[in-house]
Scaffold this active site. Structure first.
Site, mmCIF file in Angstrom:
data_model
loop_
_atom_site.group_PDB
_atom_site.id
_atom_site.type_symbol
_atom_site.label_atom_id
_atom_site.label_comp_id
_atom_site.label_asym_id
_atom_site.label_seq_id
_atom_site.Cartn_x
_atom_site.Cartn_y
_atom_site.Cartn_z
ATOM 1 N N SER A 121 88.732 70.175 34.829
ATOM 2 C CA SER A 121 89.239 69.185 33.885
ATOM 3 C C SER A 121 89.046 69.691 32.461
ATOM 4 O O SER A 121 88.004 70.256 32.122
ATOM 5 C CB SER A 121 88.536 67.838 34.088
ATOM 6 O OG SER A 121 87.134 67.954 33.934
ATOM 7 N N GLY A 123 89.935 67.767 29.482
ATOM 8 C CA GLY A 123 90.082 66.720 28.475
ATOM 9 C C GLY A 123 91.535 66.494 28.109
ATOM 10 O O GLY A 123 92.384 66.274 28.986
ATOM 11 N N GLU A 125 93.790 68.472 27.408
ATOM 12 C CA GLU A 125 94.703 69.457 27.995
ATOM 13 C C GLU A 125 94.964 69.196 29.475
ATOM 14 O O GLU A 125 95.678 69.967 30.116
ATOM 15 C CB GLU A 125 94.143 70.866 27.816
ATOM 16 C CG GLU A 125 94.124 71.369 26.395
ATOM 17 C CD GLU A 125 93.695 72.819 26.300
ATOM 18 O OE1 GLU A 125 94.568 73.716 26.392
ATOM 19 O OE2 GLU A 125 92.485 73.070 26.156
ATOM 20 N N GLY A 126 94.393 68.145 30.021
ATOM 21 C CA GLY A 126 94.647 67.806 31.410
ATOM 22 C C GLY A 126 93.721 68.520 32.369
ATOM 23 O O GLY A 126 92.501 68.470 32.223
ATOM 24 N N GLY A 152 86.471 61.163 33.023
ATOM 25 C CA GLY A 152 86.214 62.147 34.074
ATOM 26 C C GLY A 152 86.017 61.488 35.423
ATOM 27 O O GLY A 152 86.513 61.972 36.449
ATOM 28 N N ASP A 153 85.293 60.374 35.441
ATOM 29 C CA ASP A 153 85.077 59.648 36.693
ATOM 30 C C ASP A 153 86.381 59.053 37.208
ATOM 31 O O ASP A 153 86.640 59.043 38.420
ATOM 32 C CB ASP A 153 84.046 58.541 36.488
ATOM 33 C CG ASP A 153 82.658 59.089 36.203
ATOM 34 O OD1 ASP A 153 82.324 60.168 36.712
ATOM 35 O OD2 ASP A 153 81.912 58.431 35.461
#
Length: 209
Positions: A121, A123, A125-126, A152-153
């Site tokens: 991951s 952020g 930027e996918g 993130g979760d």
């Protein structure tokens, strides 16, 4: 939106054994197990590794979303899917992860270690998603970012939903990134709705690397 992280209660080796026993009892009706989080004080560093082996032995897929030694030892037990962020991958690989190209290199390395699906991951930027010969970059659609706490979760939850539905890897990438993006567009972790996530799935841009 404030974020509070507390260490949690101290756990013992007996507590870890009890968790492993409880998990074993649930595996008969499970299709996917998600192991997530850094663990409270006292967590044995091999806990996730043990749980991954236990779940795999039952023929159930397991997804690992952790950091530090829990991630390092967990990866060595070959979970089905592992989802580090750039910082966690950098720590795991001992090399900086500064963008999509570095994430792709790290994702390929994770596949070589026995992981079936590697997600990094990134952020805003996918995410980079590797599976077999597929190496994909899933970019989120533009949204007004309100708070990234819990994204993130939520991304992990999106991946879990797609995996449990048996969707192809491109759709797994879309669901994960859509869920993380939907969370960032609302105030409060996990408060995005199913409809909001579904509305973003097809807007996620997926390209082959």
């Amino acid at each position: 939106c404030a974020k509070f992280n507390e260490p949690g209660p101290h756990v013992t080796a007996r507590d870890a054994d009890h968790l492993e026993s409880k998990l074993s009892g649930w595996l008969g009706r499970a299709t996917l197990v998600v192991l997530s989080g850094g663990g409270p004080p006292g967590t044995p560093p091999d806990l996730y590794a043990r749980l991954v082996r236990r779940v795999r032995a039952a023929g159930v897929r397991v997804m690992l979303d952790a950091s530090g030694e829990l991630l390092r030892q967990g990866v060595a037990s070959a979970p089905y899917l592992v989802k580090p962020n750039a910082e966690e991958l950098s720590d795991l690989m001992g090399a900086p992860v500064r963008g999509v190209a570095d994430a792709a290199t790290g994702a390929r390395a994770l596949l070589q270690s026995g992981v079936a699906v590697a997600v990094v991951s990134l952020g805003p930027e996918g995410a980079v998603v590797a599976h077999g010969t597929d190496l994909l970059h899933a970019e989120p659609p533009p949204v007004e970012v309100i708070s990234t706490v819990g994204s993130g979760d939520c991304m992990a939850a999106g991946f879990a939903v797609a995996l449990s539905r048996g969707l192809p890897i491109e759709m797994v990438a879309r669901w994960g990134v859509a869920a993380g993006t939907a969370n960032a567009a609302v105030l409060g972790p996990g408060l995005c709705t199913r409809a909001e996530i579904e509305g973003l799935v097809e807007k996620v841009k997926v390209t082959s690397l």
